[in-house]
Design an enzyme around this catalytic site. Structure first.
Site, PDB file in Angstrom:
ATOM      1  N   ARG A 201       0.838  -1.204   0.000  1.00 16.23           N
ATOM      2  CA  ARG A 201       0.000   0.000   0.000  1.00 16.23           C
ATOM      3  C   ARG A 201       0.877   1.261   0.000  1.00 16.23           C
ATOM      4  O   ARG A 201       0.458   2.305  -0.495  1.00 16.23           O
ATOM      5  CB  ARG A 201      -0.939   0.012   1.199  1.00 16.23           C
ATOM      6  CG  ARG A 201      -2.158  -0.870   1.024  1.00 16.23           C
ATOM      7  CD  ARG A 201      -3.141  -0.651   2.152  1.00 16.23           C
ATOM      8  NE  ARG A 201      -4.419  -1.290   1.868  1.00 16.23           N
ATOM      9  CZ  ARG A 201      -5.564  -0.986   2.485  1.00 16.23           C
ATOM     10  NH1 ARG A 201      -5.577  -0.073   3.447  1.00 16.23           N
ATOM     11  NH2 ARG A 201      -6.677  -1.594   2.172  1.00 16.23           N
ATOM     12  N   VAL A 202       2.049   1.157   0.608  1.00 18.29           N
ATOM     13  CA  VAL A 202       3.017   2.264   0.528  1.00 18.29           C
ATOM     14  C   VAL A 202       4.267   1.756  -0.181  1.00 18.29           C
ATOM     15  O   VAL A 202       5.087   1.063   0.399  1.00 18.29           O
ATOM     16  CB  VAL A 202       3.359   2.834   1.921  1.00 18.29           C
ATOM     17  CG1 VAL A 202       4.467   3.888   1.802  1.00 18.29           C
ATOM     18  CG2 VAL A 202       2.115   3.459   2.550  1.00 18.29           C
TER      19      VAL A 202
ATOM     20  N   THR B 161       5.392   3.860  -3.257  1.00 21.40           N
ATOM     21  CA  THR B 161       5.983   5.028  -3.917  1.00 21.40           C
ATOM     22  C   THR B 161       5.584   6.324  -3.227  1.00 21.40           C
ATOM     23  O   THR B 161       5.927   7.407  -3.696  1.00 21.40           O
ATOM     24  CB  THR B 161       5.528   5.087  -5.388  1.00 21.40           C
ATOM     25  OG1 THR B 161       4.105   5.101  -5.402  1.00 21.40           O
ATOM     26  CG2 THR B 161       6.033   3.881  -6.162  1.00 21.40           C
TER      27      THR B 161
ATOM     28  N   ILE C 204      -3.605   4.167  -5.006  1.00 15.68           N
ATOM     29  CA  ILE C 204      -3.373   5.467  -4.368  1.00 15.68           C
ATOM     30  C   ILE C 204      -2.037   6.042  -4.843  1.00 15.68           C
ATOM     31  O   ILE C 204      -1.936   7.188  -5.278  1.00 15.68           O
ATOM     32  CB  ILE C 204      -3.348   5.321  -2.826  1.00 15.68           C
ATOM     33  CG1 ILE C 204      -4.659   4.688  -2.334  1.00 15.68           C
ATOM     34  CG2 ILE C 204      -3.079   6.667  -2.157  1.00 15.68           C
ATOM     35  CD1 ILE C 204      -5.897   5.501  -2.620  1.00 15.68           C
TER      36      ILE C 204
ATOM     37  N   LYS D  10     -31.228   8.810 -36.778  1.00 13.73           N
ATOM     38  CA  LYS D  10     -29.851   9.205 -37.124  1.00 13.73           C
ATOM     39  C   LYS D  10     -29.681  10.671 -36.748  1.00 13.73           C
ATOM     40  O   LYS D  10     -30.534  11.499 -37.085  1.00 13.73           O
ATOM     41  CB  LYS D  10     -29.614   9.042 -38.627  1.00 13.73           C
ATOM     42  CG  LYS D  10     -29.136   7.668 -39.034  1.00 13.73           C
ATOM     43  CD  LYS D  10     -27.740   7.298 -38.555  1.00 13.73           C
ATOM     44  CE  LYS D  10     -26.669   7.773 -39.499  1.00 13.73           C
ATOM     45  NZ  LYS D  10     -26.667   7.158 -40.790  1.00 13.73           N
TER      46      LYS D  10
ATOM     47  N   ASN E 166     -37.456  23.115 -38.910  1.00 12.63           N
ATOM     48  CA  ASN E 166     -38.824  22.926 -39.348  1.00 12.63           C
ATOM     49  C   ASN E 166     -39.053  21.480 -39.756  1.00 12.63           C
ATOM     50  O   ASN E 166     -38.288  20.953 -40.555  1.00 12.63           O
ATOM     51  CB  ASN E 166     -39.121  23.817 -40.555  1.00 12.63           C
ATOM     52  CG  ASN E 166     -39.196  25.293 -40.164  1.00 12.63           C
ATOM     53  OD1 ASN E 166     -39.777  25.630 -39.151  1.00 12.63           O
ATOM     54  ND2 ASN E 166     -38.600  26.158 -40.952  1.00 12.63           N
TER      55      ASN E 166
ATOM     56  N   ARG F 135     -39.591  26.413 -43.960  1.00  9.59           N
ATOM     57  CA  ARG F 135     -40.538  25.290 -43.962  1.00  9.59           C
ATOM     58  C   ARG F 135     -40.701  24.705 -45.359  1.00  9.59           C
ATOM     59  O   ARG F 135     -40.803  23.488 -45.534  1.00  9.59           O
ATOM     60  CB  ARG F 135     -41.890  25.785 -43.417  1.00  9.59           C
ATOM     61  CG  ARG F 135     -42.924  24.712 -43.192  1.00  9.59           C
ATOM     62  CD  ARG F 135     -43.946  25.136 -42.163  1.00  9.59           C
ATOM     63  NE  ARG F 135     -43.298  25.419 -40.897  1.00  9.59           N
ATOM     64  CZ  ARG F 135     -42.924  24.492 -40.019  1.00  9.59           C
ATOM     65  NH1 ARG F 135     -43.167  23.224 -40.251  1.00  9.59           N
ATOM     66  NH2 ARG F 135     -42.315  24.835 -38.906  1.00  9.59           N
TER      67      ARG F 135
ATOM     68  N   PHE G 119     -47.402  26.096 -38.062  1.00 13.97           N
ATOM     69  CA  PHE G 119     -48.276  26.508 -39.176  1.00 13.97           C
ATOM     70  C   PHE G 119     -47.490  26.812 -40.441  1.00 13.97           C
ATOM     71  O   PHE G 119     -46.305  27.118 -40.395  1.00 13.97           O
ATOM     72  CB  PHE G 119     -49.185  27.663 -38.774  1.00 13.97           C
ATOM     73  CG  PHE G 119     -48.481  28.957 -38.420  1.00 13.97           C
ATOM     74  CD1 PHE G 119     -47.702  29.659 -39.343  1.00 13.97           C
ATOM     75  CD2 PHE G 119     -48.637  29.511 -37.151  1.00 13.97           C
ATOM     76  CE1 PHE G 119     -47.091  30.864 -39.023  1.00 13.97           C
ATOM     77  CE2 PHE G 119     -48.026  30.722 -36.819  1.00 13.97           C
ATOM     78  CZ  PHE G 119     -47.248  31.385 -37.754  1.00 13.97           C
TER      79      PHE G 119
ATOM     80  N   ASP H   4     -47.112  28.371 -49.994  1.00 12.87           N
ATOM     81  CA  ASP H   4     -46.131  27.629 -50.813  1.00 12.87           C
ATOM     82  C   ASP H   4     -45.759  26.258 -50.244  1.00 12.87           C
ATOM     83  O   ASP H   4     -45.621  25.289 -51.000  1.00 12.87           O
ATOM     84  CB  ASP H   4     -44.870  28.473 -51.071  1.00 12.87           C
ATOM     85  CG  ASP H   4     -44.173  28.940 -49.791  1.00 12.87           C
ATOM     86  OD1 ASP H   4     -44.703  28.661 -48.681  1.00 12.87           O
ATOM     87  OD2 ASP H   4     -43.117  29.584 -49.887  1.00 12.87           O
TER      88      ASP H   4
ATOM     89  N   ARG I 132     -48.657  23.292 -31.312  1.00 14.60           N
ATOM     90  CA  ARG I 132     -47.431  23.308 -32.095  1.00 14.60           C
ATOM     91  C   ARG I 132     -46.405  22.367 -31.456  1.00 14.60           C
ATOM     92  O   ARG I 132     -46.401  22.203 -30.240  1.00 14.60           O
ATOM     93  CB  ARG I 132     -46.889  24.741 -32.097  1.00 14.60           C
ATOM     94  CG  ARG I 132     -45.738  24.971 -33.040  1.00 14.60           C
ATOM     95  CD  ARG I 132     -45.336  26.421 -33.025  1.00 14.60           C
ATOM     96  NE  ARG I 132     -44.611  26.728 -31.791  1.00 14.60           N
ATOM     97  CZ  ARG I 132     -44.188  27.944 -31.466  1.00 14.60           C
ATOM     98  NH1 ARG I 132     -44.447  28.981 -32.255  1.00 14.60           N
ATOM     99  NH2 ARG I 132     -43.527  28.151 -30.345  1.00 14.60           N
TER     100      ARG I 132
HETATM  101  O1  93A Z   1      -0.886   0.388  -3.256  1.00 12.21           O
HETATM  102  S1  93A Z   1      -0.636   1.641  -3.871  1.00 12.21           S
HETATM  103  O2  93A Z   1      -1.694   2.560  -3.886  1.00 12.21           O
HETATM  104  N1  93A Z   1       0.596   2.388  -3.136  1.00 12.21           N
HETATM  105  C1  93A Z   1       1.705   2.795  -3.744  1.00 12.21           C
HETATM  106  O3  93A Z   1       2.526   3.423  -3.083  1.00 12.21           O
HETATM  107  C2  93A Z   1       1.909   2.495  -5.130  1.00 12.21           C
HETATM  108  N2  93A Z   1       2.931   2.789  -5.945  1.00 12.21           N
HETATM  109  C3  93A Z   1       2.665   2.265  -7.149  1.00 12.21           C
HETATM  110  N3  93A Z   1      -0.197   1.350  -5.400  1.00 12.21           N
HETATM  111  C4  93A Z   1       0.969   1.791  -5.884  1.00 12.21           C
HETATM  112  N4  93A Z   1       1.481   1.642  -7.140  1.00 12.21           N
HETATM  113  C5  93A Z   1       0.862   0.883  -8.224  1.00 12.21           C
HETATM  114  O4  93A Z   1       1.444  -0.409  -8.201  1.00 12.21           O
HETATM  115  C6  93A Z   1       1.102   1.377  -9.600  1.00 12.21           C
HETATM  116  O5  93A Z   1       0.139   2.334 -10.030  1.00 12.21           O
HETATM  117  C7  93A Z   1       1.048   0.116 -10.445  1.00 12.21           C
HETATM  118  O6  93A Z   1      -0.274  -0.129 -10.916  1.00 12.21           O
HETATM  119  C8  93A Z   1       1.416  -1.006  -9.490  1.00 12.21           C
HETATM  120  C9  93A Z   1       2.754  -1.581  -9.833  1.00 12.21           C
HETATM  121  O7  93A Z   1       3.176  -2.440  -8.826  1.00 12.21           O
HETATM  122  P1  93A Z   1       4.274  -3.568  -9.117  1.00 12.21           P
HETATM  123  O8  93A Z   1       5.426  -2.909  -9.784  1.00 12.21           O
HETATM  124  O9  93A Z   1       4.618  -4.132  -7.770  1.00 12.21           O
HETATM  125  O10 93A Z   1       3.612  -4.598 -10.023  1.00 12.21           O
END
Ligand code: 93A
Length: 523
Positions: free
Chosen positions: A65-66, A68, A127, A274, A417, A437, A472, A477, A519
């Site tokens: 989850r963390v 990058t 995320i 169409k 029209n 028209r 109308f 014509d 109308r």
């Molecule tokens: O779990 S995340 O929300 N937390 C991050 O810090 C994170 N960094 C990259 N997801 C995160 N990613 C996503 O992991 C990228 O967008 C990509 O889709 C995927 C790549 O993970 P891996 O290289 O491990 O296959």
């Protein structure tokens, strides 16, 4: 300015094209950083890669989850290379520049689409990926951001040819990047709204709730979305898409026009639309006969059109409809055999509504104008036989009377029209959207001659027809043009200063004419 790529960060779920792209970056002398799975895929392919955690000195934690979400990444993406304080700060904290980011996100949309569990869907909310995309896109002055597999080839080529990325390219990529994260968040919001709705029924209807973000608007450079007004009116908003490609803005608009029109009729009916105008409408004893008659009106325009029916589609109706190229079919329902026939046309979008809108129901319509919008009650007006006033010497026959009411109902759904020729419960010539028209009358007559040619008939289809006008006739014509085209009876609101001249011209041509007092402008 062309910026070379000294360091790139690749973090992708969809690994399509990854190895080739990394090789080309490597060949250009770039250092490649990657998150766990991406790094593994690259190593296995023999590409030199530095594990991001080794680069930043911070490990991947919390089951990834963390990965990058660390200063070593966002500092390296966001610092301004032209601001000395920024350069000094990243140096002080040991943060190295990252010049290119290639990210594609956890497959949230695909996870939802395959019906995965709530927990799975939540875990697939990316995320870190969107955060990197947004950081890099903000700093497009110095950083290139790739979010779609197609971009890899294009950017690799530019780097190979020019030694880096141009500012123009980086701006284009940044625009696409924000479009991607916006669409991603919209998908999450939509899914969440559904989860909440399922968990807490009955839900209060929220006017203007986002139903769907669309790939684009009327044109590819316009963004668009579909909102619900909370009325749950049966129709385009409640339809289940059983098969086919994603609906576009124009599909939705045209399909709505077709379905609202077909709901006007009590007998089995088909409407072909169409560009938001009907190009064939018919009622008959069954949908098959209605289809044949509707198609005959303008088989050329019907190609690639939208088909609406007001009854359950059966196998024979499905066979007829699929005999020509069609974008969308909408109906209250389709039986199993019909569904199987539609399923052979992979791209055809089949929408089933389990009901029909009530054309007489009250409601509102909106249209934007510069600095505001116009609101009005919807055109729920419908004329019945009893509302008609015969103004000519000749009375319409019973058959003419039926066709007159039919043609006027069609008219309500044709852009002004509007002139509609009809015969035997089918339109035989439609003139739409003209500024004059009489031009609409001429076009409708000409279309009926073309349709006759296509059907191998000598006389124009309008011969012996009735004609409806949405407003109308200001002069005689338009009426004379209709008589010349072969119409024998006319329906129109009346109310012109020159009604007497128009009535006299009808009498002179031996036409029967009725006035509706209502109308049906539609712009
Ligand atoms: O779990 S995340 O929300 N937390 C991050 O810090 C994170 N960094 C990259 N997801 C995160 N990613 C996503 O992991 C990228 O967008 C990509 O889709 C995927 C790549 O993970 P891996 O290289 O491990 O296959």
């Amino acid at each position: 300015a062309t910026l070379p790529i000294r360091r790139a960060l690749l973090s992708v779920s969809d690994k399509t094209g990854l190895v080739e792209f990394a090789r080309s970056l490597d060949a250009g002398g770039a250092e490649i950083l990657s998150t766990g799975g991406t790094a593994k895929a690259l190593r296995e392919a023999g590409v030199a890669v530095v594990e991001l955690s080794d680069h930043t000195g911070f490990p991947e934690i919390l089951d990834g989850r963390v990965k990058t979400l660390v200063p070593g990444v966002h500092g390296g993406l966001l610092f301004r290379r032209d601001v000395p304080e920024h350069v000094a700060q990243v140096e002080q904290h040991g943060i190295a520049p990252i010049d290119l980011v290639c990210v594609n996100l956890y497959p949230f949309e695909a996870t939802v689409a395959r019906g995965a569990s709530y927990e799975d869907c939540v875990e697939n909310i990316d995320i870190g990926g969107p955060a990197m995309i947004r950081s890099a896109a903000k700093n497009h002055a110095h950083v290139a951001v790739l979010t779609e597999p197609e971009q890899l080839i294009e950017v690799a080529r530019e780097i190979a040819e020019t030694g880096g990325t141009s500012l123009h390219t980086r701006k284009r990529l940044a625009a696409a990047a924000y479009a991607r994260t916006a669409a991603y968040d919209a998908a999450i919001a939509r899914w969440f709204a559904e989860v909440v709705e399922e968990e807490f029924p009955p839900r209060l209807s929220v006017p203007g709730m986002l139903k769907q973000t669309l790939r684009y608007g009327e044109n590819p450079h316009q963004s668009a979305a579909f909102y619900l007004d909370g009325t749950h009116r049966p129709g385009i908003a409640t339809a289940d898409q059983v098969q086919g490609k994603e609906l576009s803005y124009n599909n939705l608009n045209d399909t709505d026009a077709a379905f609202e029109a077909v709901a006007e009729f009590d007998e089995p009916a088909i409407v072909i639309v169409k560009h938001a105008n009907p190009c064939g409408v018919a009622v008959a004893a069954d949908l098959n006969a209605a289809w044949d008659a509707a198609l005959r009106c303008d088989p050329v325009s019907a190609f690639g059109g939208i088909i609406a029916a007001n009854r359950t589609l059966d196998a024979e109706a499905a066979r007829r409809i699929t005999s020509i190229f069609t974008e969308v079919v909408i109906a209250p329902d389709a039986d199993d055999e019909a569904r199987a026939i539609f399923a052979t046309k992979k791209n055809l979008r089949l929408l089933l509504t389990r009901g029909l809108p009530d054309p007489a129901a009250p409601g509102m319509t909106f249209r934007s104008v510069g600095g505001g919008f116009l609101a009005q009650s919807r055109d729920a007006g419908r004329v019945a036989m009893a509302d008609l006033r015969v103004v000519t010497k000749r009375q319409p026959t019973a058959q003419e009377m039926n066709d007159l009411v039919f043609a006027f109902r069609v008219c309500k759904h044709v852009k002004s029209n509007a002139i509609v020729y009809a015969k035997g419960g089918a339109t035989v010539g439609i003139g739409a959207g003209q500024m004059s028209r009489v031009d609409s009358a001429r076009i409708a007559a000409w279309k009926s001659a073309e349709a006759a040619k296509a059907a191998g008939l000598d006389a124009p289809l309008a011969q012996g027809s009735v004609v409806a006008s949405d407003a109308f006739f200001p002069f005689a014509d338009g009426l004379q043009a209709a008589a010349a085209a072969g119409a024998t009876a006319v329906i129109q609101p009346g109310g012109s200063m020159r009604d007497n001249e128009v009535i006299a011209a009808a009498d002179e041509a031996g036409l029967a004419m009725v006035m509706t007092g209502m109308r049906h402008f539609r712009h």
